[in-house]
Each structure stands twice: as C-alpha cells, then as structure tokens.
Design a protein around this motif. Structure first.
Motif, PDB file in Angstrom:
ATOM      1  N   LEU A 282     -14.726  -6.892 -10.418  1.00 46.16           N
ATOM      2  CA  LEU A 282     -13.559  -6.241  -9.810  1.00 46.16           C
ATOM      3  C   LEU A 282     -13.422  -6.584  -8.325  1.00 46.16           C
ATOM      4  CD1 LEU A 282     -13.570  -2.767 -11.578  1.00 46.16           C
ATOM      5  CD2 LEU A 282     -11.869  -4.590 -11.810  1.00 46.16           C
ATOM      6  N   TYR A 283     -14.526  -6.865  -7.659  1.00 52.65           N
ATOM      7  CA  TYR A 283     -14.464  -7.287  -6.251  1.00 52.65           C
ATOM      8  C   TYR A 283     -13.729  -8.627  -6.154  1.00 52.65           C
ATOM      9  CZ  TYR A 283     -15.978  -8.251  -1.472  1.00 52.65           C
ATOM     10  OH  TYR A 283     -16.007  -8.516  -0.130  1.00 52.65           O
TER      11      TYR A 283
ATOM     12  N   TYR B 243      -6.383   0.409  -4.091  1.00 49.68           N
ATOM     13  CA  TYR B 243      -7.017   1.529  -3.389  1.00 49.68           C
ATOM     14  C   TYR B 243      -8.506   1.678  -3.634  1.00 49.68           C
ATOM     15  CZ  TYR B 243      -2.287   3.013  -2.357  1.00 49.68           C
ATOM     16  OH  TYR B 243      -0.996   3.058  -1.910  1.00 49.68           O
ATOM     17  N   GLY B 244      -9.054   0.987  -4.610  1.00 51.33           N
ATOM     18  CA  GLY B 244     -10.477   1.137  -4.924  1.00 51.33           C
ATOM     19  C   GLY B 244     -11.361   0.309  -4.009  1.00 51.33           C
ATOM     20  N   SER B 245     -12.646   0.570  -4.094  1.00 53.19           N
ATOM     21  CA  SER B 245     -13.659  -0.154  -3.312  1.00 53.19           C
ATOM     22  C   SER B 245     -14.738  -0.677  -4.254  1.00 53.19           C
ATOM     23  CB  SER B 245     -14.285   0.774  -2.267  1.00 53.19           C
ATOM     24  OG  SER B 245     -13.316   1.258  -1.381  1.00 53.19           O
TER      25      SER B 245
ATOM     26  N   PHE C 264       0.818  -1.214   0.000  1.00 52.30           N
ATOM     27  CA  PHE C 264       0.000   0.000   0.000  1.00 52.30           C
ATOM     28  C   PHE C 264       0.850   1.261   0.000  1.00 52.30           C
ATOM     29  CE2 PHE C 264      -2.658  -3.366   1.714  1.00 52.30           C
ATOM     30  CZ  PHE C 264      -3.656  -3.345   0.756  1.00 52.30           C
ATOM     31  N   ASP C 265       2.107   1.124  -0.363  1.00 50.84           N
ATOM     32  CA  ASP C 265       2.979   2.280  -0.543  1.00 50.84           C
ATOM     33  C   ASP C 265       2.765   2.789  -1.960  1.00 50.84           C
ATOM     34  OD1 ASP C 265       5.017   4.106  -0.936  1.00 50.84           O
ATOM     35  OD2 ASP C 265       6.624   2.802  -0.214  1.00 50.84           O
TER      36      ASP C 265
ATOM     37  N   MET D 179      -3.731   1.226 -14.310  1.00 47.95           N
ATOM     38  CA  MET D 179      -4.937   1.806 -13.708  1.00 47.95           C
ATOM     39  C   MET D 179      -5.720   0.742 -12.922  1.00 47.95           C
ATOM     40  SD  MET D 179      -6.089   4.302 -16.845  1.00 47.95           S
ATOM     41  CE  MET D 179      -7.745   4.465 -16.271  1.00 47.95           C
ATOM     42  N   ILE D 180      -5.855  -0.447 -13.502  1.00 46.92           N
ATOM     43  CA  ILE D 180      -6.561  -1.535 -12.804  1.00 46.92           C
ATOM     44  C   ILE D 180      -5.780  -1.942 -11.564  1.00 46.92           C
ATOM     45  CG2 ILE D 180      -7.275  -3.953 -12.969  1.00 46.92           C
ATOM     46  CD1 ILE D 180      -7.976  -3.366 -15.931  1.00 46.92           C
TER      47      ILE D 180
END
Length: 124
Positions: A107-108, A98-100, A43-44, A91-92
């Motif tokens: 994507l989940y 970082y996406g939800s 997550f850096d 992008m993916i």
C-alpha cells in the motif's frame, strides 16, 4: 469484482482522463465536475468519492438493468460483485489519500504511485 476492476480502470483511463474538445464548454465543464475537481483538490474529502445520493441512483439503475437483461442469479451475482468491488475500490482510494501505510508495504508503493498520478501533470 474482477469485472468491476476492469470497468473502473476503463472509466478512469478513457473517460475521466480524456481530453474534451477545446471548443466545447459543456463537455469541458462536465469533465471537470466528474473528475477534474478531484485532481485540482485531491485532499478535499467532499470530492474524494462519488456522492452517495447520486451513487444510489446510478446503482439502482444498474440493478434494474441487470435484472431485466440477465437471469436472476447471474444478474444478482454481477450486481453484488460489482457493488462490493466499488465499495472496496472507494475504501482503498480513500486510504491512499488519507492513510499512512507502513514504508515498504504494497500500500505504501500504491500510495506513492497514486500521489504521482495526481501531481505528475498538475498544470494539465
């Protein structure tokens, strides 16, 4: 773009996740800097994608090579398709970190698989 997807898979699978020889300090260090640091700190944000300045050099080299080896239209098409594939991939990848995504969506499931990829062998 399909060619880029295959190339990215091969690079990730066979280069980024290879086991460098235990006695070669330089290969171990290079391997860690290329991809190991990303797994150590997933997550850096500064280690999530290839550094843009270095990417520009690599991309420029690929452009020149393709222009020299292939007819102009084919070389340019492969370059543009590969570049688009790389940008979409990044992008993916960024979104998976970082996406939800909505529960139950494609994507989940992809995010769950990617998190497993990062943490399944954390000590390795």
């Amino acid at each position: 773009m399909f060619l880029w997807s295959f190339i990215e898979y091969c690079i990730h699978r066979f280069v980024f996740h290879m086991r460098p020889p235990a006695h070669n300090y330089y290969l171990i260090t290079l391997h860690f800097l290329l991809h190991g640091q990303h797994h150590k700190s997933p997550f850096d944000g500064s280690r999530l994608v290839f550094p843009p300045s270095l990417a520009a050099i690599v991309i420029g080299a690929f452009y020149l090579i393709l222009q020299q080896l292939l007819p102009e239209g084919l070389g340019t098409s492969l370059f543009v398709g590969g570049l688009c594939g790389y940008v979409v991939y990044d992008m993916i990848h960024y979104y998976l970190h970082y996406g939800s995504p909505r529960k139950g969506s494609y994507l989940y499931g992809l995010k769950a698989y990617h998190v497993k990829h990062h943490f399944e062998h954390q000590r390795a």
